[in-house]
Design an enzyme around this catalytic site. Structure first.
Site, short mmCIF file in Angstrom:
data_model
loop_
_atom_site.label_atom_id
_atom_site.label_comp_id
_atom_site.label_asym_id
_atom_site.label_seq_id
_atom_site.Cartn_x
_atom_site.Cartn_y
_atom_site.Cartn_z
N GLU A 122 9.87 1.09 10.61
CA GLU A 122 10.87 2.16 10.44
C GLU A 122 10.13 3.45 10.73
O GLU A 122 9.37 3.95 9.88
CB GLU A 122 11.41 2.17 9.01
CG GLU A 122 12.10 0.90 8.57
CD GLU A 122 13.36 0.60 9.35
OE1 GLU A 122 13.85 1.48 10.09
OE2 GLU A 122 13.83 -0.53 9.24
N LYS A 124 0.86 -1.18 0.00
CA LYS A 124 0.00 0.00 0.00
C LYS A 124 0.90 1.23 0.00
O LYS A 124 1.46 1.59 1.02
CB LYS A 124 -0.91 0.04 1.24
CG LYS A 124 -1.94 1.15 1.12
CD LYS A 124 -2.51 1.61 2.46
CE LYS A 124 -1.59 2.47 3.26
NZ LYS A 124 -1.19 3.74 2.63
N CYS A 148 13.40 10.67 7.11
CA CYS A 148 13.45 10.32 8.54
C CYS A 148 14.87 10.36 9.08
O CYS A 148 15.06 10.34 10.30
CB CYS A 148 12.84 8.94 8.74
SG CYS A 148 13.50 7.71 7.63
O1 LIG Z 1 13.12 8.43 5.21
C1 LIG Z 1 13.48 7.27 5.23
C2 LIG Z 1 14.54 6.59 4.42
C3 LIG Z 1 15.78 7.36 4.27
C4 LIG Z 1 16.93 6.59 3.66
O2 LIG Z 1 16.81 5.42 3.26
O3 LIG Z 1 18.00 7.16 3.60
#
Ligand SMILES: O=CCCC(=O)O
Length: 491
Positions: free
Chosen positions: A261, A183, A295
């Site tokens: 995550e 999704k 993130c």
């Molecule tokens: O925001 C999440 C993933 C960021 C990344 O894989 O560097």
């Protein structure tokens, strides 16, 4: 309506992908996807509800035995082929991604390369699903451990990486022999559907990969269905900690295996022995990746008091040079934020900081940002910040740099760890003893020391505390999609 300017118009899809078919929602309803840079509608996709999700899960269940029990070479070949197709369609995929997310085009190209690296990596891992032989306590036994695909996986992915968060979950799942229901986020389903079109070309059998599209209004019930359905063995989610906690409670009802995550609040610490130019460059790369909307973006910038003035000037010059504008135009550093709600949130955080004594060193005048409804936010550099301000205590997800001052190494580590989650952390120092001490004491899953480009397919990506559960990518990444089985053999 199809997406303009693609070399291959077949990558513009307005149906969901279930059991190898391009399908409408059972209700026949659709929702619109718009370009955050212009507000223009790009196309509409099916408004899928829990009943549509059940169809997708049934398809994934039916496809599981053949996919799981066949030769690894079939899985290896399909994953490599999918990666190759992504590589040869990079420009189209990057364009779709930029149009629906506002990510600057160069970054979208980078994300496509990052996304396909997971497919190639886990294609190779299909042949390394090794078990173990354990010494038996008695000569009449033989003890074996085998690894088996866990089953049907629900993958719920975010808008900030419309391709890479799909492949970082789907590649290890598919390599292990699982089948998946994906999704994508409601803001960015078009990249996901383009990936499905390429997966279809790559020869994945019907039902192995399914994509359901869902608007915000249906997300809660669809998320619940994906976490509670008895035929789902595993749930993997990337997104906010608040949503992650809800999904965890749903998954707990069926004792499902989960990977989460979740949100970060990355500290970026500059010690007085740091190379300040290198630190300022690292900060820019980390803070302004996709306009601060990842993130692992730097959130709080903590600077040892003796170098605060010098470091601030270096950062100020770099922030002032950033170009905000059309994400399709080469040279644009910052496009729009994902939607109007994100703009309201970021502006509110800046106002909160200014009301509590922060100093606007660059930007911060929220009246300048354009028409009401515009998703553009100019970069902001704030001095004199502290943990009472939401720009420091919460994840910003926008182009705001809050500077905080500290005196000692202990104080820096204490402030850095004084948050509920720990995903990434960064620090700059040239003292080798300090490098080991601080790297080991930071409560995060990933540390960048004199470096902020930490993400790649070969590393275990994930956080500690409320930032998540499990690791994605790397040689550890398939473990979350497999179960260990012990076989005790009497001879
Ligand atoms: O925001 C999440 C993933 C960021 C990344 O894989 O560097």
């Amino acid at each position: 309506m199809s997406i303009s300017g693609l070399k291959d118009s077949a990558l513009s899809r307005d149906k969901a992908y279930v059991n190898g078919q391009w399908v409408a929602a059972e209700s026949g309803k659709t929702f619109e996807i718009s370009n955050p840079a212009t507000g223009e509608m790009l196309t509409s996709v099916p408004t899928m509800a829990a009943s549509d999700v059940n169809e997708a899960i049934a398809a994934a269940k039916a496809a599981l035995p053949e996919w799981r029990d066949g030769s690894y070479k079939k899985r290896e070949g399909a994953l490599h082929k999918w990666a190759g197709l992504m590589r040869s369609n990079m420009e189209d995929l990057a364009r779709i991604m930029t149009l629906e997310s506002g990510k600057p085009l160069a970054e979208s190209r980078g994300e496509v390369a990052y996304a396909l690296s997971f497919l190639d990596f886990f294609a190779e891992e299909t042949k390394r699903v090794n078990g173990a032989v354990i010494p038996p306590p008695t000569p009449s036994q033989r003890l074996l451990v085998i690894k088996q695909a866990i089953g049907v996986c629900s993958l719920l992915t975010p808008w900030n990486f419309p391709a890479a968060m799909i492949t970082r979950k789907a590649a290890p799942a598919l390599a292990a022999g699982c089948t998946v229901v994906i999704k994508p986020a409601e803001d960015t389903p078009l990249t996901a559907l383009a990936l499905a079109a390429l997966a279809e070309q790559a020869g994945f059998p019907p039902g192995v990969i399914n994509i359901v599209t869902t608007p915000r209004a249906e997300v809660a019930s669809v998320g619940e269905a994906m976490c509670t359905h008895p035929d789902v063995a595993k749930v993997s989610f990337t997104g906010s900690t608040a949503v992650g906690k809800i999904l965890l409670t749903h998954a707990a009802k069926g004792v499902k295996k989960v990977s989460m995550e979740l949100g970060g609040n990355a500290p970026f610490i500059v010690f007085d022995d740091a190379d300040l130019d290198k630190a300022a460059d690292g900060l820019m790369a980390s803070k302004f990746r996709f306009g601060g909307q990842t993130c692992v973006c730097t959130n709080r910038v903590m600077v040892q008091s003796g170098v605060m003035e010098a470091f601030t000037e270096k950062v100020r010059a770099r922030v002032e040079a950033l170009k905000v504008g059309d994400p399709l135009v080469s040279g644009t550093n910052l496009g729009p934020l994902i939607n109007a709600a994100a703009v309201t949130k970021v502006r509110g955080m800046v106002k909160d900081a200014l009301s509590k004594g922060a100093q606007a060193l660059v930007g911060g005048d929220q009246g300048e940002d354009g028409e009401p409804g515009s998703c553009f936010v100019k970069p902001v550099l704030l001095g004199n910040c502290d943990m009472s301000m939401s720009v420091c205590s919460q994840e910003i997800f926008g182009p705001v740099v809050p500077l905080m001052s500290f005196e000692t190494e202990d104080e820096a580590v204490r402030i850095a760890n004084d948050v509920p989650g720990g995903l990434a952390g960064y620090f700059y120092s040239q003292n080798v003893g300090r490098i080991f001490r601080v790297a080991e004491r930071l409560e995060v899953g990933m540390v960048g020391v004199n470096e902020t480009v930490i993400s790649k397919e070969t590393i275990p990506f994930g956080g500690v505390k409320e930032a998540g559960l499990g690791r994605e990518g790397s040689v550890y990444g398939m473990d979350d999609f497999m179960e260990l089985k012990h076989i005790c053999l009497g001879i």
